[in-house]
Scaffold this motif. Structure first.
Motif, short mmCIF file in Angstrom:
data_model
loop_
_atom_site.label_atom_id
_atom_site.label_comp_id
_atom_site.label_asym_id
_atom_site.label_seq_id
_atom_site.Cartn_x
_atom_site.Cartn_y
_atom_site.Cartn_z
N ILE A 157 -9.90 4.39 -4.27
CA ILE A 157 -10.24 2.64 -4.01
C ILE A 157 -8.91 2.36 -4.20
CG2 ILE A 157 -11.39 0.44 -4.17
CD1 ILE A 157 -14.21 2.68 -4.55
N PHE A 158 -8.68 2.27 -5.10
CA PHE A 158 -7.67 1.79 -5.99
C PHE A 158 -5.69 2.04 -4.95
CE2 PHE A 158 -3.70 1.58 -9.28
CZ PHE A 158 -3.75 0.22 -9.88
N GLN A 159 -5.94 3.27 -5.21
CA GLN A 159 -5.32 3.78 -3.77
C GLN A 159 -5.00 3.19 -2.82
OE1 GLN A 159 -2.51 6.10 -5.29
NE2 GLN A 159 -1.72 7.01 -2.85
N GLN A 160 -6.01 2.45 -2.15
CA GLN A 160 -5.54 1.71 -0.82
C GLN A 160 -5.30 0.01 -1.21
OE1 GLN A 160 -6.04 2.65 2.01
NE2 GLN A 160 -6.46 4.87 0.00
N LEU A 161 -5.37 -0.14 -2.48
CA LEU A 161 -5.40 -1.46 -3.25
C LEU A 161 -3.16 -1.08 -3.15
CD1 LEU A 161 -8.12 -2.83 -5.87
CD2 LEU A 161 -7.45 -3.38 -3.33
N VAL A 162 -3.14 -0.12 -3.87
CA VAL A 162 -1.83 -0.13 -4.18
C VAL A 162 -0.47 0.45 -3.17
CG1 VAL A 162 0.29 1.43 -5.54
CG2 VAL A 162 -2.20 0.95 -6.50
N LEU A 163 -2.07 0.93 -2.47
CA LEU A 163 -0.28 0.65 -0.84
C LEU A 163 -0.16 -0.45 0.38
CD1 LEU A 163 -2.40 4.15 1.00
CD2 LEU A 163 0.21 3.76 0.61
N ASN A 164 -1.63 -1.16 -0.35
CA ASN A 164 -1.52 -2.92 0.63
C ASN A 164 -0.84 -4.19 -0.71
OD1 ASN A 164 -2.64 -2.30 3.58
ND2 ASN A 164 -3.61 -1.49 2.45
N ALA A 165 -0.44 -3.20 -1.23
CA ALA A 165 0.40 -4.40 -2.61
C ALA A 165 0.69 -5.65 -1.50
CB ALA A 165 0.68 -3.45 -3.60
N ARG A 166 0.13 -7.00 -3.08
CA ARG A 166 0.40 -8.39 -2.63
C ARG A 166 -0.04 -8.51 -1.03
NH1 ARG A 166 5.75 -11.20 -4.97
NH2 ARG A 166 3.04 -12.69 -5.32
N LYS A 167 -0.95 -7.84 -0.78
CA LYS A 167 -1.88 -7.71 0.49
C LYS A 167 -2.91 -8.37 0.78
CE LYS A 167 2.29 -5.58 3.11
NZ LYS A 167 2.70 -4.60 3.74
N VAL A 168 -3.71 -8.34 1.40
CA VAL A 168 -5.16 -8.20 1.50
C VAL A 168 -5.80 -7.72 1.86
CG1 VAL A 168 -7.12 -9.93 2.03
CG2 VAL A 168 -5.49 -11.19 1.24
N ILE A 169 -7.10 -6.78 1.12
CA ILE A 169 -7.15 -5.00 2.47
C ILE A 169 -9.18 -5.67 2.47
CG2 ILE A 169 -7.22 -4.06 0.03
CD1 ILE A 169 -6.83 -1.27 1.75
N SER A 170 -8.76 -5.66 3.73
CA SER A 170 -10.95 -6.02 3.66
C SER A 170 -11.42 -4.94 2.87
CB SER A 170 -10.85 -6.51 5.41
OG SER A 170 -11.15 -4.96 5.47
N LYS A 171 -12.72 -5.18 2.82
CA LYS A 171 -14.04 -4.44 2.09
C LYS A 171 -14.07 -3.44 3.17
CE LYS A 171 -17.02 -6.22 0.45
NZ LYS A 171 -18.49 -7.33 0.40
N ALA A 172 -14.65 -3.49 4.63
CA ALA A 172 -14.44 -2.47 5.67
C ALA A 172 -13.38 -1.67 6.03
CB ALA A 172 -14.75 -3.30 7.08
N ALA A 173 -12.02 -1.97 5.48
CA ALA A 173 -11.18 -0.89 5.37
C ALA A 173 -11.16 -0.10 4.04
CB ALA A 173 -9.43 -2.06 5.78
N ILE A 174 -11.17 -0.41 2.70
CA ILE A 174 -11.49 0.74 2.33
C ILE A 174 -12.33 1.22 2.50
CG2 ILE A 174 -11.85 0.11 0.02
CD1 ILE A 174 -10.75 -2.73 -0.89
N TYR A 175 -13.67 0.61 2.01
CA TYR A 175 -14.03 1.87 2.84
C TYR A 175 -14.52 2.97 3.90
CZ TYR A 175 -19.42 2.75 3.84
OH TYR A 175 -20.86 3.70 3.11
N ASP A 176 -13.18 2.38 4.63
CA ASP A 176 -13.34 3.50 5.63
C ASP A 176 -12.10 4.48 5.64
OD1 ASP A 176 -15.19 3.28 7.50
OD2 ASP A 176 -13.26 1.27 8.69
N ALA A 177 -11.83 4.06 4.49
CA ALA A 177 -10.02 4.57 3.74
C ALA A 177 -11.04 5.56 2.77
CB ALA A 177 -9.61 4.70 2.92
N VAL A 178 -11.84 5.81 2.25
CA VAL A 178 -12.47 6.28 1.22
C VAL A 178 -13.80 7.28 1.85
CG1 VAL A 178 -13.56 5.88 -1.47
CG2 VAL A 178 -11.16 4.78 -0.31
N TYR A 179 -14.42 6.61 2.87
CA TYR A 179 -15.39 7.55 2.85
C TYR A 179 -15.72 7.80 4.37
CZ TYR A 179 -17.60 5.50 -1.55
OH TYR A 179 -18.39 4.74 -2.49
N GLY A 180 -14.38 7.40 5.10
CA GLY A 180 -14.15 7.90 6.33
C GLY A 180 -15.33 7.31 7.05
N MET A 181 -14.78 7.71 8.34
CA MET A 181 -14.89 6.27 9.84
C MET A 181 -16.47 6.86 9.83
SD MET A 181 -13.55 6.95 13.28
CE MET A 181 -14.59 8.66 13.60
N ALA A 182 -17.21 5.64 9.99
CA ALA A 182 -18.60 5.08 10.04
C ALA A 182 -18.94 4.67 11.04
CB ALA A 182 -19.33 5.48 8.28
N GLU A 183 -20.04 4.14 12.38
CA GLU A 183 -19.98 2.92 12.78
C GLU A 183 -20.98 2.05 12.67
OE1 GLU A 183 -19.24 2.25 15.98
OE2 GLU A 183 -17.86 4.42 15.56
#
Length: 249
Positions: A157-183
């Motif tokens: 999860i922290f890695q997604q924040l780091v990749l997008n440092a100083r930018k807003v990343i949505s909870k849904a985007a973090i979820y998909d990145a960490v847990y995989g694609m889900a409907e």
């Protein structure tokens, strides 16, 4: 880190073991995967899932299908023997890298991270924000000069924040990145829980007490400096982000 693995049967188990040993979660796919609607892969956060494709007669077609569907995921080709002409065809079709097997999973992760960080505008292996130095290569972050140990899930999860440092990343985007694609995302509250844990660890380690993770209500989270944080010194990022100097209050 999740990766989609299309592997030759002879190396399947060794690849799975290697990937799992370095905090990478392989998701095995077969020919039917490429017959589905690949546009579903373009959900926010999903582009951090790399494809590891074993070279074979269908390789070029698979790469072209992914790219024509708009997928910007890292694509690495795994081949049994060096072949300059075949490698050139794969790279021209849209692959990001072409690797001769056997290859250590640490190297694979580094190659994937290199593609990901460049895609997000980072040229070096780390980002520094105030007291926090965050790495793209799998290392835990350092806060005020000391290592902060993160669990496997916290790290993802922290890695997604780091990749997008100083930018807003949505909870849904973090979820998909960490847990995989889900409907749907019935367990999206788990992101809030992990963010809270990461904040606590950073805040406890930081001399200023600042946790560096901002909640942007209705939009998501952002890894950034805080105007109220008592942070001194040059606030310059090691990846070339021109961060301003912050005066101590």
């Amino acid at each position: 880190m999740h990766v989609y693995l299309y592997s030759a049967k002879g190396r399947r188990q060794s690849l799975l073991d290697e990937l799992n040993s370095v905090r990478m979660t392989p998701v095995e796919i077969g020919p039917q995967f490429f017959r589905g609607d690949l546009r579903l892969l373009n959900r926010a956060g999903g582009d951090s899932h790399a494809f590891l494709l074993s070279a074979g007669p269908d390789l070029i077609g698979q790469i072209l299908k992914l790219r024509r569907a708009g997928c910007e995921h890292p694509i690495l080709v795994l081949r049994e023997a060096a072949n300059a002409e075949d490698s050139a065809h794969a790279l021209d079709a849209g692959a990001d890298d072409d690797v001769v097997m056997p290859v250590n999973a640490v190297e694979l992760r580094a190659r994937i991270n290199a593609v990901l960080r460049r895609a997000h505008g980072h040229s070096a292996d780390s980002v520094t924000l105030g007291e926090v130095t965050a790495y793209f290569d799998g290392r835990d972050p350092e806060v005020s000069g000391q290592r902060v140990k993160l669990s496997r899930r916290e790290h993802a999860i922290f890695q997604q924040l780091v990749l997008n440092a100083r930018k807003v990343i949505s909870k849904a985007a973090i979820y998909d990145a960490v847990y995989g694609m889900a409907e749907d995302q019935p367990f999206d509250k788990v992101i809030d829980v992990y963010i809270c844990k990461i904040r606590k660890k950073i805040g406890q380690a930081a001399v200023s007490g600042h946790d560096y993770i901002e909640t942007v209500h209705g939009r998501g989270y952002k890894l950034d400096l805080d105007d109220d944080a008592a942070v001194t010194g040059a606030m310059s990022s090691s990846v070339g982000l021109d961060l301003p100097r912050m005066a101590a209050n």
